[in-house]
Motif scaffolding. Structure first.
Motif, PDB file in Angstrom:
ATOM      1  N   TYR A  12       0.859  -1.183   0.000  1.00  9.93           N
ATOM      2  CA  TYR A  12       0.000   0.000   0.000  1.00  9.93           C
ATOM      3  C   TYR A  12       0.894   1.231   0.000  1.00  9.93           C
ATOM      4  O   TYR A  12       1.841   1.318   0.783  1.00  9.93           O
ATOM      5  N   LYS A  56       0.698   7.297  10.272  1.00  9.47           N
ATOM      6  CA  LYS A  56       1.958   7.516   9.555  1.00  9.47           C
ATOM      7  C   LYS A  56       2.027   8.923   8.961  1.00  9.47           C
ATOM      8  O   LYS A  56       3.090   9.529   8.897  1.00  9.47           O
ATOM      9  N   PHE A  57       0.881   9.419   8.492  1.00  6.91           N
ATOM     10  CA  PHE A  57       0.870  10.788   7.972  1.00  6.91           C
ATOM     11  C   PHE A  57       0.965  11.801   9.119  1.00  6.91           C
ATOM     12  O   PHE A  57       1.562  12.869   8.961  1.00  6.91           O
ATOM     13  N   GLN A 101       4.503  12.223   9.734  1.00  5.85           N
ATOM     14  CA  GLN A 101       5.174  13.017   8.698  1.00  5.85           C
ATOM     15  C   GLN A 101       4.781  14.488   8.757  1.00  5.85           C
ATOM     16  O   GLN A 101       5.621  15.363   8.557  1.00  5.85           O
ATOM     17  N   PHE A 102       3.516  14.766   9.006  1.00  9.94           N
ATOM     18  CA  PHE A 102       3.090  16.166   9.090  1.00  9.94           C
ATOM     19  C   PHE A 102       3.769  16.870  10.264  1.00  9.94           C
ATOM     20  O   PHE A 102       4.051  18.073  10.202  1.00  9.94           O
ATOM     21  N   GLU A 125       7.800  16.849   9.226  1.00  4.84           N
ATOM     22  CA  GLU A 125       8.206  17.550   8.006  1.00  4.84           C
ATOM     23  C   GLU A 125       7.337  18.760   7.677  1.00  4.84           C
ATOM     24  O   GLU A 125       7.740  19.613   6.896  1.00  4.84           O
ATOM     25  N   PRO A 165       1.363  18.836   2.484  1.00  2.30           N
ATOM     26  CA  PRO A 165       1.978  19.800   3.411  1.00  2.30           C
ATOM     27  C   PRO A 165       1.912  21.254   2.929  1.00  2.30           C
ATOM     28  O   PRO A 165       2.042  22.168   3.750  1.00  2.30           O
ATOM     29  N   LEU A 212       4.120  14.301   0.467  1.00  2.00           N
ATOM     30  CA  LEU A 212       4.365  13.293   1.510  1.00  2.00           C
ATOM     31  C   LEU A 212       3.767  11.952   1.096  1.00  2.00           C
ATOM     32  O   LEU A 212       2.685  11.898   0.513  1.00  2.00           O
ATOM     33  N   ALA A 213       4.473  10.886   1.435  1.00  2.42           N
ATOM     34  CA  ALA A 213       3.982   9.552   1.080  1.00  2.42           C
ATOM     35  C   ALA A 213       4.234   8.587   2.223  1.00  2.42           C
ATOM     36  O   ALA A 213       5.207   8.717   2.964  1.00  2.42           O
ATOM     37  N   VAL A 214       3.333   7.636   2.376  1.00  2.00           N
ATOM     38  CA  VAL A 214       3.548   6.555   3.341  1.00  2.00           C
ATOM     39  C   VAL A 214       3.404   5.227   2.604  1.00  2.00           C
ATOM     40  O   VAL A 214       2.649   5.116   1.638  1.00  2.00           O
ATOM     41  N   VAL A 215       4.155   4.244   3.079  1.00  2.00           N
ATOM     42  CA  VAL A 215       4.159   2.919   2.457  1.00  2.00           C
ATOM     43  C   VAL A 215       3.931   1.870   3.529  1.00  2.00           C
ATOM     44  O   VAL A 215       4.438   1.992   4.642  1.00  2.00           O
ATOM     45  N   ASP A 216       3.144   0.872   3.192  1.00  2.00           N
ATOM     46  CA  ASP A 216       2.994  -0.283   4.075  1.00  2.00           C
ATOM     47  C   ASP A 216       3.202  -1.517   3.205  1.00  2.00           C
ATOM     48  O   ASP A 216       2.395  -1.796   2.329  1.00  2.00           O
ATOM     49  N   SER A 262       0.456   5.524  -0.238  1.00  2.00           N
ATOM     50  CA  SER A 262      -0.480   6.641  -0.285  1.00  2.00           C
ATOM     51  C   SER A 262       0.318   7.928  -0.285  1.00  2.00           C
ATOM     52  O   SER A 262       1.298   8.069   0.455  1.00  2.00           O
ATOM     53  N   LYS A 263      -0.114   8.877  -1.097  1.00  2.00           N
ATOM     54  CA  LYS A 263       0.630  10.127  -1.219  1.00  2.00           C
ATOM     55  C   LYS A 263      -0.336  11.306  -1.131  1.00  2.00           C
ATOM     56  O   LYS A 263      -1.393  11.299  -1.782  1.00  2.00           O
TER      57      LYS A 263
END
Lengths: 249, 421
Positions: A177, B391-392, B395-396, B399, B367, A184-188, A179-180
């Motif tokens: 997975y 997770k966001f 990051q927020f 960053e 952001p 910013l992006a996260v990965v699982d 998501s951006k």
């Protein structure tokens, strides 16, 4: 409140009831040779080697209240299925579902065998990739994509010469997975069990030579690709009911 | 004969629809809510706050946690609570002091908000001095390390699993607003109190919030109340036979016939602001405009409680959120609008044209670093909403350039903010 074991038991009971119904009628005189085929997509019977079959329809999925609260969203997805027989029992499956801003492409392999002249079985595995992108001023600048795997088992029963019932159970595994939002992006990328689904589909004639698939799918899962933009954070299996309708082409 | 398959499949469909699982996460511990702090004097409480490494229990709660005190005021009484924020599954601990214990002891529960996991816990505060764990009663010397050790359990079972937190460093002191959505969190997260209730306002600080967002609507007879949805529905209220828009009902009807999902009354905006001012330490209130129509009654309450906060020397900002053009029009129609603090959720141009001191874009836009820095250079505060993905959130915070985050998961915002270095 139903606990998970009770729901699993219930799913098993439904499956067993379907098989029992089939077995109860299995003693009747054969009305069709097992290798005869009706137009079918869900029914667990391989197309003849080299033969293609396809369907086009819609799938309606309703959002769980945990995600959309007082609002119920049921946006239809275009559903295109394509299958090709590889051998007498083995066939390839392909499936595209799309709502234009988000789409899902699946490829799989299935092995099917008759258990009697009425009762059929298949096992298979589908790998799907999904992708969604939303760019709406002051609301979304988001994209996401992922991979899911669906090991599946189908039981099919020929109720009569024209009418076929398929019961399919699927495991739902998350494999990737991403998501951006903006930059910013996260990965699982942990493989994990996302849930399971049970489908009941009837396939039958519909005006003249046309055949249709009509059924529903009950998915219990943490995540559903169609609703990636709702950013579900629950680690709970939510209920996603789906209504399936397709013309077998 | 052909009808049987259809009847069967319809029956199966109904069976499955009836099998939507109802999740529950009852709080496994009953708080005594005894006023005071017992042996936890102010210097002791201050020394306990910090970032701790998790020695025992890391598999369940992660490698580190943040400990933070909060309190609730009731007249002259102050009741203290210790919250522990973890980075795993939006997990938090809520602990109260054990005044009868002859050591520094805490007891309470833990809960993971993303699922229904919860359990009881007991901890004691000790000091590691010269390699030996000793009783702690305040007064740390060089080389001392605070240790909280004890046990945790699952659900209502007696806690038996070992849990140890070892002090690492102070909490991040950088100013940052941790804003709890709907006064503390969503009803769907199975908190013990309902969203937009007085009870959740009193709980919000223990969930890590420094401020809250509340949803304001009007009753039929024009009383500003707290309620999120467009209609009365079983998501938010107990079954009572009433439905339809909440604006169809008078305040008295709602008080008489309607209870929120956990049994509370629907509060008026005035009751909510009174609670925030007199019972909590919350320093920010975002009045989300869920109504269509004049804003004057909300403005009057905002101004009344601003004055009371100034007189009480309370650091409390109350702002009216403007999420739509309709809300902007209602604001523009107000008399004395220049003295009405607002928060604009629309674009930067509208924010500037209204001279809103706070800009609050959606988190799904990313952001927006350039825009955020530009707004901050004009001395505006910038929040982002409503961000729940852990997770966001991380990051927020690490960053982004925002001054605060509005979230249903204030414990995880608190965790990532306080562990920052």
């Amino acid at each position: 409140m139903h606990s998970k074991p009770i729901r699993l038991w219930l799913s098993g009971a439904l499956l067993a009831a379907s098989v029992s119904l089939a077995a109860a009628q299995g003693g009747r005189q054969p009305f069709q040779q097992p290798d005869e085929r009706q137009p079918e997509i869900y029914f667990p019977q391989a197309p003849r080697p080299g033969e293609w079959r396809k369907s086009l329809g819609l799938i309606f999925t309703t959002t769980p209240p945990e995600l959309t609260e007082e609002v119920r969203v049921s946006v239809p997805a275009v559903d295109f299925n394509l299958q090709k027989g590889l051998s007498k029992k083995l066939f390839l499956t392909g499936r595209l579902q799309t709502q234009f801003v988000q789409s899902n492409l699946g490829l799989g392999l299935r092995w099917a065998t008759p258990l009697s002249d009425r009762l059929f079985l298949s096992v298979g595995d589908d790998m799907t990739g999904w992708f969604g992108a939303l760019l709406i001023k002051d609301v979304f600048n988001s994209q996401a994509y992922g991979l899911q795997n669906f090991p599946n088992l189908s039981l099919g029963y020929r109720l009569n010469r024209d009418l076929q019932l398929t019961v399919r159970g699927e495991g739902i595994l998350d494999m990737y997975y991403r998501s951006k939002v903006g930059t910013l992006a996260v990965v699982d990328n942990k493989w994990q069990v996302n849930g399971f689904a049970v489908s009941f589909v009837l396939e039958q004639p519909f005006y003249g030579n046309q055949h249709v698939s009509l059924g529903f799918r009950a998915a219990y899962s943490n995540f559903n690709w169609q609703f990636w933009s709702l950013y579900d954070t629950f680690d709970r299996n939510l209920f996603y009911p789906q209504v399936i309708f397709g013309f077998i082409l | 004969m052909r009808v049987i398959p259809y009847v069967l499949i319809s029956f199966l469909f109904l069976v499955f629809l009836g099998c939507r699982k109802q999740y529950e996460a009852p709080v496994p511990y009953e708080f005594a809510n005894a006023p005071g702090a017992g042996r936890f004097t102010a210097p002791v409480r201050q020394s306990i706050e910090g970032v701790y490494g998790v020695t025992d229990g890391a598999a369940q709660f992660g490698e580190q946690v943040a400990l933070k005190w909060s309190y609730v005021l009731d007249g002259a009484d102050t009741t203290h609570f210790l919250s522990i924020f973890t980075g795993v599954d939006v997990c938090f601990f809520n602990l109260e002091v054990e005044p009868q214990a002859d050591i520094l002891a805490l007891t309470g529960y833990w809960r993971k908000l993303v699922n229904t996991e919860t359990g009881r816990t007991r901890l004691a505060v000790r000091v590691k001095r010269n390699g030996q764990l000793q009783r702690y009663s305040g007064g740390l010397t060089a080389g001392d390390t605070l240790v909280l050790d004890g046990v945790y359990g699952n659900r209502t079972a007696e806690p038996t699993q070992k849990l140890t937190f070892t002090y690492r460093r102070p909490l991040n002191q950088k100013p940052f607003s941790i804003l709890a959505h709907r006064s503390g969190g969503r009803t769907s997260d199975l908190l013990s109190v309902s969203e937009n209730s007085i009870e959740i306002i009193r709980l919000a600080s223990r969930l890590g919030a420094t401020g809250i967002e509340i949803d304001v609507r009007y009753t039929k007879d024009g009383v500003p109340i707290l309620y999120h949805d467009n209609s009365l529905n079983l998501r938010l209220i107990q079954k009572n036979g009433l439905d339809g828009a909440i604006e169809k009902y008078t305040y008295q009807q709602l008080q008489t016939f309607v209870r929120l999902i956990n049994g509370e009354r629907i509060p008026t905006l005035e009751e909510a602001l009174e609670t925030i001012l007199t019972n909590t330490t919350l320093n920010f209130v975002w009045l989300d405009t869920k109504y269509i129509g004049p804003m004057d009654k909300v403005q009057a309450l905002q101004q009344k409680f601003r004055q009371r906060a100034i007189l009480a020397r309370r650091d409390l900002r109350i702002v009216i959120g403007l999420p739509t053009q309709g809300a902007v029009d209602a604001y523009n129609a107000l008399p004395d609008k220049e003295n009405t603090p607002i928060l604009c959720e629309l674009d930067t141009a509208i924010t500037r044209s209204l001279n809103a001191r706070i800009w609050a874009p959606r988190w799904t836009l990313g952001p927006q670093t350039e825009e955020v820095l530009a707004m901050k250079s004009e001395n505006r505060t910038v929040f982002v909403w409503t961000l729940d993905e852990p997770k966001f959130i991380e990051q927020f915070i690490t960053e982004g350039r925002f001054d605060g985050i509005l979230s249903n998961y204030s414990p995880v915002v608190a965790y990532y903010h306080y562990i920052g270095q």
